[in-house]
Design a protein around this motif. Sequence first.
Motif, short mmCIF file in Angstrom:
data_model
loop_
_atom_site.label_atom_id
_atom_site.label_comp_id
_atom_site.label_asym_id
_atom_site.label_seq_id
_atom_site.Cartn_x
_atom_site.Cartn_y
_atom_site.Cartn_z
N ALA A 87 -12.02 -60.22 66.10
CA ALA A 87 -13.47 -59.94 66.02
C ALA A 87 -14.08 -60.11 67.42
N HIS A 93 -19.36 -62.46 71.56
CA HIS A 93 -19.98 -62.19 72.87
C HIS A 93 -19.06 -62.62 74.00
N ALA A 132 -11.36 -56.00 64.34
CA ALA A 132 -12.01 -55.73 63.04
C ALA A 132 -13.53 -55.72 63.15
N ASP A 141 -18.25 -59.79 65.75
CA ASP A 141 -18.06 -61.04 64.99
C ASP A 141 -19.26 -61.23 64.05
N MET A 156 -32.01 -59.89 68.28
CA MET A 156 -31.06 -58.84 68.64
C MET A 156 -31.59 -58.00 69.80
N GLY A 193 -15.54 -50.98 62.79
CA GLY A 193 -16.84 -51.32 63.36
C GLY A 193 -16.81 -51.30 64.88
N ILE A 208 -22.18 -54.10 55.07
CA ILE A 208 -22.82 -55.39 55.36
C ILE A 208 -24.29 -55.19 55.76
N1 CO8 Z 1 -16.18 -60.90 62.07
C1 CO8 Z 1 -15.86 -62.19 61.86
N2 CO8 Z 1 -14.75 -62.60 61.24
C2 CO8 Z 1 -13.92 -61.64 60.80
C3 CO8 Z 1 -14.18 -60.27 60.95
C4 CO8 Z 1 -15.38 -59.91 61.64
N3 CO8 Z 1 -15.71 -58.64 61.90
N4 CO8 Z 1 -13.18 -59.54 60.39
C5 CO8 Z 1 -12.31 -60.44 59.89
N5 CO8 Z 1 -12.75 -61.70 60.13
C6 CO8 Z 1 -12.10 -62.97 59.77
C7 CO8 Z 1 -12.23 -63.23 58.28
O1 CO8 Z 1 -13.49 -63.82 57.98
C8 CO8 Z 1 -11.06 -64.16 58.04
O2 CO8 Z 1 -11.41 -65.44 58.50
P1 CO8 Z 1 -11.07 -66.74 57.57
O3 CO8 Z 1 -9.57 -66.79 57.58
O4 CO8 Z 1 -11.72 -67.86 58.34
O5 CO8 Z 1 -11.65 -66.48 56.23
C9 CO8 Z 1 -9.99 -63.63 59.01
O6 CO8 Z 1 -10.69 -62.86 60.00
C10 CO8 Z 1 -8.98 -62.70 58.32
O7 CO8 Z 1 -9.72 -61.69 57.65
P2 CO8 Z 1 -9.52 -61.36 56.07
O8 CO8 Z 1 -9.08 -62.57 55.34
O9 CO8 Z 1 -10.78 -60.68 55.61
O10 CO8 Z 1 -8.30 -60.33 56.18
P3 CO8 Z 1 -7.93 -59.17 55.15
O11 CO8 Z 1 -6.59 -58.66 55.59
O12 CO8 Z 1 -8.12 -59.61 53.73
O13 CO8 Z 1 -9.04 -58.00 55.41
C11 CO8 Z 1 -10.41 -56.57 56.78
C12 CO8 Z 1 -9.07 -57.33 56.63
C13 CO8 Z 1 -10.49 -55.44 55.76
C14 CO8 Z 1 -10.41 -55.99 58.19
C15 CO8 Z 1 -11.59 -57.56 56.56
O14 CO8 Z 1 -11.39 -58.70 57.38
C16 CO8 Z 1 -12.94 -57.00 56.89
O15 CO8 Z 1 -13.49 -56.22 56.13
N6 CO8 Z 1 -13.53 -57.36 58.07
C17 CO8 Z 1 -14.84 -56.97 58.45
C18 CO8 Z 1 -14.88 -55.54 58.93
C19 CO8 Z 1 -16.29 -55.14 59.30
O16 CO8 Z 1 -17.19 -55.12 58.46
N7 CO8 Z 1 -16.50 -54.78 60.58
C20 CO8 Z 1 -17.79 -54.37 61.09
C21 CO8 Z 1 -18.54 -55.54 61.65
S1 CO8 Z 1 -20.20 -55.10 62.20
C22 CO8 Z 1 -19.95 -54.34 63.69
O17 CO8 Z 1 -18.84 -54.24 64.16
C23 CO8 Z 1 -21.17 -53.80 64.40
C24 CO8 Z 1 -20.82 -53.38 65.79
C25 CO8 Z 1 -22.07 -53.16 66.63
C26 CO8 Z 1 -22.06 -53.94 67.93
C27 CO8 Z 1 -22.65 -55.32 67.77
C28 CO8 Z 1 -22.68 -56.14 69.06
C29 CO8 Z 1 -23.36 -57.50 68.86
#
Ligand code: CO8
Length: 257
Positions: free
Chosen positions: A27, A30, A63, A66, A78, A107, A134
């Motif tokens: 993730a 910053h 992914a 953060d 923001m 993302g 989200i």
């Molecule tokens: N942020 C923070 N933590 C994360 C993120 C994330 N994006 N992705 C995964 N993690 C963490 C999980 O919380 C988990 O932590 P913990 O073990 O403490 O619970 C660990 O990583 C492993 O993840 P999962 O258990 O969820 O793993 P899975 O194999 O079950 O799932 C996925 C993998 C499908 C990738 C799932 O983790 C997921 O859906 N992640 C989020 C994806 C997402 O929504 N990304 C978009 C984020 S918003 C964005 O990117 C906007 C960008 C714009 C720029 C912003 C600049 C400030």
Amino acid sequence: MAYSSILVETRGRVGLVTLNRPQTLNALNHALMHELMDALNAFDKDDAVGAMVITGNEKAFAAGADIKEMANESALDMTRNDHIAVFGRMRTIRKPVIAAVSGWALGGGCELALSCDMIVASDTAKFGLPEVTIGVIPGAGGTQRLVRAVGKSIAMEMILNDRKIDAQEALHYGLVSRVVLVSDYFNEALKLAEEIAARAPLAVRAAKRAINHSYESFLKDGLAEEKQIFYNLFGTEDQKEGMQAFVEKRKPNWTGK
Ligand code: CO8
């Protein structure tokens, strides 16, 4: 600058940055983004480096931004902190940058790959822009660059309905330039970078600049618009609910407020 979230090394004339927060699927917080840009800028200034590779690990390129770091931010926070500005610095790198992607590129992770000049993917790579799940939208170039990379219709499905595409689809649409076995993707990207790094440096940089001139016409306005919409969504209840639901590992309950 000492780095805690990335690993940096040179291989011949190639500068290599490995995203290194495996416990969060890389993730992009910053600190990581500032370290990444610092390392890329240093390579850009170093005459011994001709091209760069950014990679993650087999499970995840990255992914996304953060979510835990930004979940409680307001729209004003923001806009004032403007964390996306650091993503924008990718556009100032003059030498070619190749993304070597395996596993998740979601993302902000997908947006980071899209900000690179070429993407070499492993056959296990998956690309997506799941921000609507989200309560927000892509904020670091996704709505602008993805539509240019895959066309409007697929981009709409990916951004409006969380459609994720695999490596073969990404190759088919032109999002990536090569797909190879997961055992080979990193070496393939490195080999491509080495080949480019051995070519006439000024011509390579000039070519990148000229291609980007074509690619980026109208991009600047679009990036500014996207970023402001992304920040404004932090004034909605849906953003708070969406990110809180992710943190609490439950389904969000949308109210449209
Ligand atoms: N942020 C923070 N933590 C994360 C993120 C994330 N994006 N992705 C995964 N993690 C963490 C999980 O919380 C988990 O932590 P913990 O073990 O403490 O619970 C660990 O990583 C492993 O993840 P999962 O258990 O969820 O793993 P899975 O194999 O079950 O799932 C996925 C993998 C499908 C990738 C799932 O983790 C997921 O859906 N992640 C989020 C994806 C997402 O929504 N990304 C978009 C984020 S918003 C964005 O990117 C906007 C960008 C714009 C720029 C912003 C600049 C400030």
